[in-house]
Scaffold this motif. Sequence first.
Motif, short mmCIF file in Angstrom:
data_model
loop_
_atom_site.label_atom_id
_atom_site.label_comp_id
_atom_site.label_asym_id
_atom_site.label_seq_id
_atom_site.Cartn_x
_atom_site.Cartn_y
_atom_site.Cartn_z
N ILE A 190 0.79 -1.14 0.06
CA ILE A 190 -0.04 -0.10 0.23
C ILE A 190 0.90 1.16 0.02
O ILE A 190 1.96 1.20 0.67
CB ILE A 190 -0.67 0.19 1.31
N SER A 191 0.74 2.16 -0.83
CA SER A 191 1.36 3.51 -0.95
C SER A 191 2.02 4.01 0.31
O SER A 191 3.35 4.21 0.30
CB SER A 191 0.59 4.56 -1.71
N ASP A 192 1.31 4.17 1.41
CA ASP A 192 2.17 4.68 2.40
C ASP A 192 2.98 4.12 3.18
O ASP A 192 3.90 4.10 3.91
CB ASP A 192 0.94 5.26 3.55
N GLU A 193 2.71 2.43 2.89
CA GLU A 193 3.49 1.58 3.79
C GLU A 193 4.86 0.81 2.84
O GLU A 193 5.47 -0.06 3.24
CB GLU A 193 2.64 0.52 3.97
N GLU A 194 5.01 1.29 1.56
CA GLU A 194 5.86 0.96 0.87
C GLU A 194 7.17 1.10 1.48
O GLU A 194 7.66 2.22 1.83
CB GLU A 194 5.73 1.55 -0.53
N ASP A 195 8.11 0.15 1.30
CA ASP A 195 9.57 0.22 1.81
C ASP A 195 10.26 1.32 0.72
O ASP A 195 9.97 1.21 -0.53
CB ASP A 195 10.34 -1.09 1.50
N TYR A 208 4.18 -4.14 -7.00
CA TYR A 208 2.77 -3.57 -7.30
C TYR A 208 2.47 -2.78 -6.08
O TYR A 208 2.02 -3.34 -5.03
CB TYR A 208 1.96 -4.72 -7.70
N THR A 209 2.37 -1.56 -6.40
CA THR A 209 1.94 -0.60 -5.27
C THR A 209 0.40 -0.01 -5.62
O THR A 209 0.24 0.54 -6.31
CB THR A 209 2.98 0.49 -5.02
N PHE A 210 -0.19 -0.21 -4.45
CA PHE A 210 -1.65 0.15 -4.47
C PHE A 210 -1.93 1.59 -3.66
O PHE A 210 -1.38 1.58 -2.70
CB PHE A 210 -2.61 -0.86 -3.85
N SER A 211 -2.76 2.46 -4.10
CA SER A 211 -2.93 3.63 -3.30
C SER A 211 -3.76 3.44 -2.22
O SER A 211 -4.68 2.52 -2.30
CB SER A 211 -3.98 4.66 -4.19
N LYS A 212 -3.52 3.83 -1.03
CA LYS A 212 -4.15 4.06 0.23
C LYS A 212 -5.47 4.36 -0.02
O LYS A 212 -5.81 5.27 -0.85
CB LYS A 212 -3.58 4.72 1.15
N GLY A 213 -6.40 3.38 0.72
CA GLY A 213 -7.87 3.72 0.58
C GLY A 213 -8.79 2.55 1.34
O GLY A 213 -7.90 1.46 1.61
N ASN A 218 -8.67 -5.28 -0.65
CA ASN A 218 -9.36 -5.96 -1.46
C ASN A 218 -8.69 -6.07 -2.78
O ASN A 218 -8.44 -6.90 -3.50
CB ASN A 218 -10.59 -5.63 -1.54
N GLY A 219 -8.23 -4.95 -3.42
CA GLY A 219 -7.65 -4.72 -4.63
C GLY A 219 -6.52 -5.71 -5.03
O GLY A 219 -6.13 -6.15 -5.76
N LEU A 220 -5.55 -5.28 -3.72
CA LEU A 220 -4.16 -6.03 -3.75
C LEU A 220 -4.39 -7.56 -3.63
O LEU A 220 -3.64 -8.09 -4.39
CB LEU A 220 -3.40 -5.53 -2.48
N VAL A 221 -5.33 -7.93 -2.78
CA VAL A 221 -5.46 -9.39 -2.71
C VAL A 221 -5.71 -9.98 -4.13
O VAL A 221 -5.52 -10.96 -4.43
CB VAL A 221 -6.58 -9.65 -1.47
N ASN A 222 -6.81 -9.39 -4.65
CA ASN A 222 -7.41 -9.87 -5.98
C ASN A 222 -6.17 -9.91 -6.98
O ASN A 222 -6.03 -10.76 -7.71
CB ASN A 222 -8.31 -8.77 -6.46
N ARG A 254 -7.55 -14.15 5.82
CA ARG A 254 -8.98 -14.57 5.52
C ARG A 254 -9.38 -14.35 4.13
O ARG A 254 -10.17 -15.04 3.44
CB ARG A 254 -9.99 -13.52 6.44
N LYS A 255 -8.78 -13.31 3.40
CA LYS A 255 -9.11 -12.92 2.15
C LYS A 255 -8.22 -13.51 1.00
O LYS A 255 -8.78 -13.83 -0.14
CB LYS A 255 -9.01 -11.48 1.90
N THR A 256 -7.07 -14.00 1.41
CA THR A 256 -6.29 -14.31 0.07
C THR A 256 -6.49 -15.67 -0.02
O THR A 256 -6.63 -16.37 0.70
CB THR A 256 -4.51 -14.06 0.76
N ASN A 257 -6.47 -16.20 -1.43
CA ASN A 257 -6.73 -17.29 -1.99
C ASN A 257 -5.61 -18.18 -2.45
O ASN A 257 -5.73 -18.89 -3.28
CB ASN A 257 -7.97 -17.25 -2.86
#
Length: 265
Positions: A190-195, A208-213, A218-222, A254-257
């Motif tokens: 997630i953007s704010d947590e990126e190394d 693959y970095t996702f914007s915080k929100g 959910n978007g990252l897990v998918n 719980r969410k990651t498959n």
Amino acid sequence: MERTQNKYNISVLLDMSKSAEFVLTSAIELAKRIDGAIEVFHVKPTTNIIKGDSQLSAVRTLNKDARSTRAELKELISTIEKKENLSISYKLEYGNVKNRVRDYLALQKPDILVLGKPRTRMGVFFESISDFVIDNVNDTNVLILGEDDKFHSFEDINLGIFGTGLEDSDLEIIQDLKCDSDKPVRYFGISDEEDKERTYPWQKTVSYTFSKGGNALNGLVNYVSRTNTQLLCVPKKGGKSFMFKSSPLKEVIRKTNVPLMILGK
């Protein structure tokens, strides 16, 4: 389990469900990849057996159940031992599942604990054990496998890393899993947590970095599934840095498959 000459001691927490053979076979594949020795641990709850029974009746029921459970466990292990041509030790205990698991982990201190996590709502028992294990281990890596995971080998595996918090002590097992593979390791964050400017010992990393929100996780897990990531490594010590309402570690579980390796070293 006694410390062995192998590099890793691997404990397999079996619930004897329909996915037990898959979980144990996957643990064996892991052991082959990283030079591990395997011990199976099973706890049979006694609360429902004893409740409402007389003392004598409860003892008889426990003894009968003990023979049945041990026979079932030994048959499963024996079948896989012959197929894989290796020796697997096991421990069978009775009592409160969480207490027995906690005591086992404190005493044995395995390098890796392997367990299954049903994907359905019916899997309340093992979902709670997953949470319990994560809360109670600090120096054990935890491999969590879903009953719908189709994991046949750790050879040339597509590895991913989720979030920050990866420490130097976490790198060794990732390196052993990669071995000689030239495949890049995927980083999901997630953007704010990126190394920032993190350097890894392997040659290739794809980020693959996702914007915080609110829907970022959910978007990252998918996207993890869409990239054909076969094992997602999650540093346990980085969990507190995520900005989510509930525990990000447990939300990912719980969410990651895909199979998860919670890095606890």
